[in-house]
Design a protein around this motif. Structure first.
Motif, short mmCIF file in Angstrom:
data_model
loop_
_atom_site.label_atom_id
_atom_site.label_comp_id
_atom_site.label_asym_id
_atom_site.label_seq_id
_atom_site.Cartn_x
_atom_site.Cartn_y
_atom_site.Cartn_z
N GLY A 27 98.53 14.74 -26.40
CA GLY A 27 97.24 14.11 -26.68
C GLY A 27 96.71 14.54 -28.03
O GLY A 27 97.26 15.43 -28.69
N ALA A 28 95.62 13.90 -28.43
CA ALA A 28 95.00 14.20 -29.71
C ALA A 28 93.49 14.20 -29.55
O ALA A 28 92.93 13.42 -28.78
CB ALA A 28 95.42 13.18 -30.77
N GLY A 29 92.84 15.08 -30.29
CA GLY A 29 91.39 15.14 -30.30
C GLY A 29 90.91 15.80 -31.57
O GLY A 29 91.59 16.67 -32.12
N GLN A 30 89.73 15.38 -32.01
CA GLN A 30 89.17 15.99 -33.22
C GLN A 30 87.66 15.77 -33.22
O GLN A 30 87.21 14.66 -32.96
CB GLN A 30 89.78 15.36 -34.48
CG GLN A 30 89.29 15.99 -35.77
CD GLN A 30 90.02 15.43 -36.99
OE1 GLN A 30 91.22 15.15 -36.94
NE2 GLN A 30 89.31 15.28 -38.09
N PRO A 31 86.89 16.84 -33.48
CA PRO A 31 85.44 16.65 -33.57
C PRO A 31 85.09 15.71 -34.71
O PRO A 31 85.56 15.88 -35.83
CB PRO A 31 84.92 18.06 -33.85
CG PRO A 31 86.02 18.98 -33.40
CD PRO A 31 87.29 18.24 -33.66
N ALA A 61 79.51 13.18 -24.81
CA ALA A 61 80.23 14.18 -25.60
C ALA A 61 79.98 13.99 -27.08
O ALA A 61 80.84 13.48 -27.81
CB ALA A 61 81.73 14.09 -25.30
N PRO A 62 78.80 14.38 -27.56
CA PRO A 62 78.53 14.28 -28.99
C PRO A 62 79.60 15.02 -29.79
O PRO A 62 80.03 16.10 -29.40
CB PRO A 62 77.16 14.97 -29.14
CG PRO A 62 76.53 14.87 -27.79
CD PRO A 62 77.67 14.96 -26.81
N MET A 63 80.03 14.42 -30.86
CA MET A 63 81.08 14.96 -31.73
C MET A 63 82.48 14.76 -31.16
O MET A 63 83.46 14.77 -31.89
CB MET A 63 80.88 16.46 -32.02
CG MET A 63 79.56 16.82 -32.64
SD MET A 63 79.57 16.52 -34.43
CE MET A 63 80.63 17.86 -34.98
N LEU A 64 82.58 14.57 -29.85
CA LEU A 64 83.90 14.37 -29.22
C LEU A 64 83.94 13.01 -28.51
O LEU A 64 84.71 12.82 -27.56
CB LEU A 64 84.18 15.49 -28.21
CG LEU A 64 84.42 16.87 -28.78
CD1 LEU A 64 84.54 17.89 -27.65
CD2 LEU A 64 85.68 16.90 -29.65
N ALA A 65 83.14 12.08 -29.01
CA ALA A 65 82.99 10.80 -28.32
C ALA A 65 84.32 10.04 -28.20
O ALA A 65 84.64 9.50 -27.13
CB ALA A 65 81.96 9.93 -29.05
N HIS A 66 85.10 9.99 -29.26
CA HIS A 66 86.35 9.23 -29.22
C HIS A 66 87.43 9.95 -28.42
O HIS A 66 88.24 9.30 -27.75
CB HIS A 66 86.83 8.90 -30.64
CG HIS A 66 85.97 7.89 -31.32
ND1 HIS A 66 84.88 8.24 -32.07
CD2 HIS A 66 86.02 6.53 -31.32
CE1 HIS A 66 84.29 7.15 -32.53
NE2 HIS A 66 84.95 6.11 -32.09
#
Length: 254
Positions: A91-95, A147-152
Motif C-alpha cells: 500500500g501507499a500513503g502520504q500526509p 482524517a485531515p492530512m490523510l484524506a486520500h
C-alpha cells in the motif's frame, strides 16, 4: 511446526512482504508449513526477508505496474501449482494538506491501494477457485473517521474495504472468501517508510497516537498477524465480507 497444521502444503501470496505486517505474516505462514511468495520493490529487503526460510520465495515487483497481478500469480502457480491465500498488504500513503495536493501522489496511492489488489485478485481468481481459497485485504483504521492530512490514504483504503465486500459476494459462488483487517497504529516502520516522515516527526506522531489509544500502547505486528491468518484459514469457511478493525480502541476515540 505442528504435523497437523492446516497450512501444510498451502500456498500464499503476500504483497509488500519485505517489511512490517507483510513480513511478519510471511514468516508465520512459513513457520506453520505454508509456501509463501512475497513481493516488494526493494530487492535487498526482499532477500533479507526470505533469507533462512526455505518456504519463502521473493519476487521483486511493483504491484502498481500494469500486468503485475499476472506475473505475481504466475510466479506462485509456476513454482507450486496452486494458490490458497492472497494477502493484499502492499500500500501507499502520504500526509497531504489540501494546499499540497499533487495529482501524481494521489494517483500512486490509488494505484497501490486500489488498482494493485484488483489486478492480483483477477489474476489469482482461477487458482483460488480451484483451491476454494481466501483473500485478506489490509486496510487501515484511519478510514473509520475523518482524517485531515490523510484524506486520500483513508479514502483509498475505504475503497479497498468496499471492494472487499463486493468481491465477497461476487466470488462466493466460487467458494472464495474475502475479508479484510484494518490495523490501527502499529510499530511497523510505516511512518518513516510508506508515509515518508522524518524520524523526529514520526516519533511525535507515535507519541500522539499512543496517547489516544484506550488500551495504552501502539500495536505490534503480533497483534495483527493472528487475525489475518484466522480470516484466511480454511477452518473459517463460513466467514466472508467482513472488515475487522484491530486498533486497541483507537478509532473509537477519534
Amino acid at each position: 511446526m505442528a504435523k497437523d497444521s492446516i497450512w501444510t502444503g498451502k500456498v500464499a501470496i503476500v504483497t509488500g512482504g519485505s517489511s512490517g505486517i507483510g513480513k511478519a505474516v510471511a514468516n508465520r505462514l512459513s513457520g506453520i508449513g505454508a509456501k509463501v511468495l512475497i513481493t516488494g520493490r526493494n530487492a535487498h529487503r526482499l532477500e533479507e526477508a526470505a533469507a533462512g526460510h526455505d518456504n519463502i520465495e521473493a519476487l521483486q515487483m511493483d504491484s502498481s505496474e500494469d500486468g503485475s497481478g499476472e506475473r505475481i500469480a504466475e510466479a506462485a502457480t509456476g513454482r507450486w501449482g496452486r494458490i490458497d491465500l492472497v494477502v493484499n498488504n502492499s500500500g501507499a500513503g502520504q500526509p497531504l494538506p489540501v494546499d499540497a495536493y499533487d495529482a501524481s501522489v494521489i494517483a500512486e496511492m490509488s494505484a497501490l491501494n486500489i488498482v494493485a489488489p484488483s489486478q492480483l485478485v483477477k489474476a489469482a481468481h482461477g487458482a483460488l477457485r480451484e483451491c476454494r481459497g481466501a483473500i485478506v485485504n489490509i486496510g487501515t483504521a484511519v478510514s473509520r473517521n475523518a482524517a485531515p492530512m490523510l484524506a486520500h490514504y483513508g479514502a483509498t483504503k475505504a475503497a479497498l474495504e468496499h471492494l472487499t465486500r463486493s468481491w465477497a459476494i461476487e466470488l462466493a459462488g466460487d467458494g472464495i472468501r474475502v475479508n479484510a483487517v484494518a490495523p490501527g497504529p502499529v510499530k511497523s516502520g510505516a511512518l518513516t517508510g510508506m508515509m515518508g516522515l522524518p524520524e523526529e516527526v514520526a516519533r511525535q506522531v507515535e507519541e500522539q497516537e499512543t496517547a489516544q489509544i484506550p488500551l495504552g500502547r501502539r500495536g505490534v505486528t503480533a497483534d495483527i498477524v493472528p487475525w489475518i491468518l484466522r480470516l484466511g484459514s480454511p477452518e473459517n469457511e463460513w466467514l466472508t465480507g467482513q472488515i475487522l478493525t484491530v486498533d486497541g480502541g483507537w478509532s473509537l476515540r477519534n
